[in-house]
Structure formats: structure tokens, C-alpha cells
Design a protein around this motif. Structure first.
Motif, PDB file in Angstrom:
ATOM      1  N   LYS A 157      -8.083   3.895  -2.580  1.00 58.62           N
ATOM      2  CA  LYS A 157      -9.238   3.623  -2.090  1.00 58.62           C
ATOM      3  C   LYS A 157      -9.377   1.847  -1.564  1.00 58.62           C
ATOM      4  N   GLY A 158      -7.731   1.446  -1.771  1.00 58.39           N
ATOM      5  CA  GLY A 158      -7.336   0.388  -0.194  1.00 58.39           C
ATOM      6  C   GLY A 158      -6.702  -0.452  -1.147  1.00 58.39           C
ATOM      7  N   ASN A 159      -5.979   0.854  -2.740  1.00 56.26           N
ATOM      8  CA  ASN A 159      -4.778   0.311  -3.465  1.00 56.26           C
ATOM      9  C   ASN A 159      -3.543   0.788  -3.633  1.00 56.26           C
ATOM     10  N   ALA A 160      -2.325  -0.194  -3.684  1.00 60.04           N
ATOM     11  CA  ALA A 160      -1.048   0.451  -3.868  1.00 60.04           C
ATOM     12  C   ALA A 160       0.164  -0.321  -3.756  1.00 60.04           C
ATOM     13  N   GLY A 161       1.258   0.260  -4.378  1.00 64.05           N
ATOM     14  CA  GLY A 161       2.257  -0.249  -5.357  1.00 64.05           C
ATOM     15  C   GLY A 161       3.284   0.906  -5.157  1.00 64.05           C
ATOM     16  N   LEU A 162       4.766   0.233  -4.546  1.00 68.93           N
ATOM     17  CA  LEU A 162       5.558   0.463  -4.729  1.00 68.93           C
ATOM     18  C   LEU A 162       6.349   0.503  -5.615  1.00 68.93           C
ATOM     19  N   GLY A 163       7.365   1.248  -6.496  1.00 70.35           N
ATOM     20  CA  GLY A 163       8.027   1.464  -7.305  1.00 70.35           C
ATOM     21  C   GLY A 163       9.394   2.027  -7.618  1.00 70.35           C
ATOM     22  N   PHE A 164      10.866   1.260  -7.811  1.00 68.22           N
ATOM     23  CA  PHE A 164      12.186   1.700  -7.897  1.00 68.22           C
ATOM     24  C   PHE A 164      12.476   1.603  -9.766  1.00 68.22           C
ATOM     25  N   GLY A 165      12.758   2.357  -9.886  1.00 69.29           N
ATOM     26  CA  GLY A 165      12.951   2.406 -11.339  1.00 69.29           C
ATOM     27  C   GLY A 165      14.839   3.202 -11.716  1.00 69.29           C
ATOM     28  N   LYS A 166      16.184   3.298 -12.352  1.00 76.57           N
ATOM     29  CA  LYS A 166      17.078   3.194 -12.040  1.00 76.57           C
ATOM     30  C   LYS A 166      17.171   4.076 -13.538  1.00 76.57           C
ATOM     31  N   ALA A 167      17.693   4.728 -13.714  1.00 78.29           N
ATOM     32  CA  ALA A 167      18.111   5.662 -14.609  1.00 78.29           C
ATOM     33  C   ALA A 167      18.951   6.659 -14.652  1.00 78.29           C
ATOM     34  N   VAL A 200       2.940   6.500   1.735  1.00 81.78           N
ATOM     35  CA  VAL A 200       2.688   5.039   1.154  1.00 81.78           C
ATOM     36  C   VAL A 200       0.564   5.315   1.826  1.00 81.78           C
ATOM     37  N   MET A 201       0.490   5.721   3.116  1.00 77.75           N
ATOM     38  CA  MET A 201      -0.398   6.101   3.356  1.00 77.75           C
ATOM     39  C   MET A 201      -1.718   7.208   2.880  1.00 77.75           C
ATOM     40  N   GLU A 202      -1.376   7.991   2.054  1.00 79.33           N
ATOM     41  CA  GLU A 202      -1.873   8.588   1.426  1.00 79.33           C
ATOM     42  C   GLU A 202      -2.185   8.415   0.093  1.00 79.33           C
ATOM     43  N   ALA A 203      -1.252   7.495  -0.332  1.00 79.56           N
ATOM     44  CA  ALA A 203      -1.483   6.119  -1.452  1.00 79.56           C
ATOM     45  C   ALA A 203      -2.433   5.599  -1.495  1.00 79.56           C
ATOM     46  N   VAL A 204      -2.570   5.042   0.115  1.00 81.98           N
ATOM     47  CA  VAL A 204      -3.514   3.650  -0.018  1.00 81.98           C
ATOM     48  C   VAL A 204      -5.339   4.606   0.351  1.00 81.98           C
ATOM     49  N   GLY A 205      -5.189   5.795   1.251  1.00 82.44           N
ATOM     50  CA  GLY A 205      -6.039   5.778   1.287  1.00 82.44           C
ATOM     51  C   GLY A 205      -6.760   5.939   2.929  1.00 82.44           C
ATOM     52  N   ILE A 206      -5.923   6.100   3.796  1.00 77.80           N
ATOM     53  CA  ILE A 206      -6.061   6.162   5.040  1.00 77.80           C
ATOM     54  C   ILE A 206      -5.662   7.465   5.672  1.00 77.80           C
ATOM     55  N   THR A 258      -7.990  12.384  14.129  1.00 76.84           N
ATOM     56  CA  THR A 258      -6.520  12.416  13.807  1.00 76.84           C
ATOM     57  C   THR A 258      -5.903  12.366  12.789  1.00 76.84           C
ATOM     58  N   GLY A 259      -5.597  12.117  11.702  1.00 79.79           N
ATOM     59  CA  GLY A 259      -5.054  12.494  10.756  1.00 79.79           C
ATOM     60  C   GLY A 259      -3.636  11.156  10.563  1.00 79.79           C
ATOM     61  N   ILE A 260      -2.400  12.042   9.789  1.00 80.12           N
ATOM     62  CA  ILE A 260      -1.803  11.176   9.694  1.00 80.12           C
ATOM     63  C   ILE A 260      -0.823  11.366  10.502  1.00 80.12           C
ATOM     64  N   ILE A 261      -0.570  10.858  11.402  1.00 75.81           N
ATOM     65  CA  ILE A 261       0.747  10.896  12.183  1.00 75.81           C
ATOM     66  C   ILE A 261       1.823  10.010  11.713  1.00 75.81           C
ATOM     67  N   ALA A 262       2.560  10.432  11.164  1.00 75.36           N
ATOM     68  CA  ALA A 262       3.878   9.782  10.413  1.00 75.36           C
ATOM     69  C   ALA A 262       5.197  10.508   9.044  1.00 75.36           C
ATOM     70  N   GLY A 263       6.099  10.325   9.499  1.00 77.84           N
ATOM     71  CA  GLY A 263       7.180  10.889   8.710  1.00 77.84           C
ATOM     72  C   GLY A 263       6.666  10.560   7.109  1.00 77.84           C
ATOM     73  N   GLY A 264       7.916  11.298   6.132  1.00 81.21           N
ATOM     74  CA  GLY A 264       7.459  11.250   5.055  1.00 81.21           C
ATOM     75  C   GLY A 264       7.216  10.216   4.272  1.00 81.21           C
ATOM     76  N   ALA A 265       8.184   9.041   4.142  1.00 79.35           N
ATOM     77  CA  ALA A 265       8.052   8.513   3.268  1.00 79.35           C
ATOM     78  C   ALA A 265       6.767   7.645   3.456  1.00 79.35           C
ATOM     79  N   VAL A 266       6.343   7.115   5.070  1.00 84.72           N
ATOM     80  CA  VAL A 266       5.375   6.265   5.746  1.00 84.72           C
ATOM     81  C   VAL A 266       3.949   7.398   5.508  1.00 84.72           C
TER      82      VAL A 266
END
Length: 188
Positions: A44-54, A115-121, A104-112
Motif C-alpha cells: 500500500k505504498g510502504n516498504a523497507g529493506l533489511g540486511f542480516g548476518k548469522a 521491491v516493487m511487489e512489496a511496495v504495491g506498484i 503493463t505489469g512489472i517489467i523488472a529483474g529479480g531484486a527490483v
């Protein structure tokens, strides 16, 4: 402190973009550790990236999800796409994002795409320029989305007020009434 945080964990889309394995050579052999890059959004227009190591994959993903929930930010959208073309940069990764027409849909590679699906675009064109490292590409896409500004915010920052559309409808109704009066006076 956690009691003051609102529970936004429900209804969130969680996508793992990348899990990386790195090794360290020690006396007894190799010791592996893992890092994970995750995107979290509410579609719905909100997203965040996170990085974790273990030392385990599941623990790295859990840490990344925690980090992503902390970094959720609002993104300016226009219907099912973005308001205008924008380029995002992060280290070696450059991402070009262009608005697209509905369907049109999401014309993008894996990482992008993640991100777009999480934002809702749902409709967007993208091109990755420069690095093809998923971490840098995803962060470049997020920096591009964060730099977007809605028309209302841009006008407010400049000190320009936008007239509501209701006034325009009333003005056109007045013009139509005067036009009817004018045409009637000519016919009589």
C-alpha cells in the motif's frame, strides 16, 4: 520500549532477495556464515529493506526481517505506478524506473521486482544500469523510490495552493448556465 511500537507485522509481504554464503578457513576446516537481504512491505505504498548476518540461514533471515521492519518508509505512488521517471543510485548499482500504463505489469529483474511487489506498484518499467549485484540493485531501487515526491507535497514545499476540483466543476456549471442564457437571448 517495544510496548510503544505498533504491531505492523500482520499484512506485510516478506520477500527474500538474496542469501549469501561466505566461508572462513580455520584450523579444522571451513566455517560458513550467511547473510540475507530481505524486503518487507504492505503493498500500500510502504516498504523497507533489511540486511542480516548469522551462522545459520534461518537466523540471518530473521535478523534481516527485523531490520527491514525497522526501516519501513512511505513511498509516493500514483495509482498503480510511480508519478514520474527517476534514477536511483547506490554504490555501483544504478536503476532507472519509469511509470507505465495500467495493465503493463512489472517489467523488472529479480531484486527490483521484489521491491516493487512489496511496495504495491503493479505497473512499472525498469532498467538496471551498472552493477548486477542484487544487494546494490535493490538498494538503488529503494533510493529511487524514496526520492519520489507527490504533486501535493511538491506544491506545498513551494508554497503553492491547489484548488480543489469541486470549484472547477462549479465554475464550469456557471459557464454552461451563462452560455445557455446567451444562446437563449440570441434565439428570442
Amino acid at each position: 520500549m517495544s510496548q510503544y511500537q505498533k504491531d505492523i507485522s500482520s499484512d506485510l509481504i516478506e520477500k527474500v532477495i538474496r542469501v549469501n554464503r561466505s566461508s572462513k578457513v580455520v584450523k579444522g576446516g571451513r566455517r560458513f556464515s550467511f547473510s540475507a537481504l530481505v524486503v518487507v512491505g504492505d503493498a500500500k505504498g510502504n516498504a523497507g529493506l533489511g540486511f542480516g548476518k548469522a551462522n545459520e540461514v534461518s537466523e540471518a533471515i530473521r535478523k534481516a526481517l527485523e531490520d527491514a521492519r525497522k526501516n519501513i518508509t512511505p513511498i509516493a505512488t500514483y495509482r498503480t505506478t510511480i508519478p514520474y521517471t527517476v534514477v536511483g543510485k547506490f554504490k555501483g548499482g544504478n536503476v532507472l524506473l519509469k511509470p507505465a500504463t495500467t495493465g503493463t505489469g512489472i517489467i523488472a529483474g529479480g531484486a527490483v521486482r521484489a521491491v516493487m511487489e512489496a511496495v504495491g506498484i503493479r505497473d512499472i518499467l525498469s532498467k538496471s544500469l551498472g552493477s548486477n549485484n542484487p544487494t546494490n540493485v535493490a538498494k538503488a531501487a529503494m533510493s529511487a523510490l524514496k526520492s519520489l515526491v507527490t504533486k501535493e507535497d511538491a506544491f506545498k514545499r513551494r508554497g503553492i495552493t491547489i484548488k480543489p476540483k469541486i470549484e472547477k466543476i462549479e465554475e464550469t456549471a456557471e459557464v454552461i448556465e451563462t452560455y445557455k442564457v446567451l444562446t437563449c437571448s440570441y434565439t428570442i
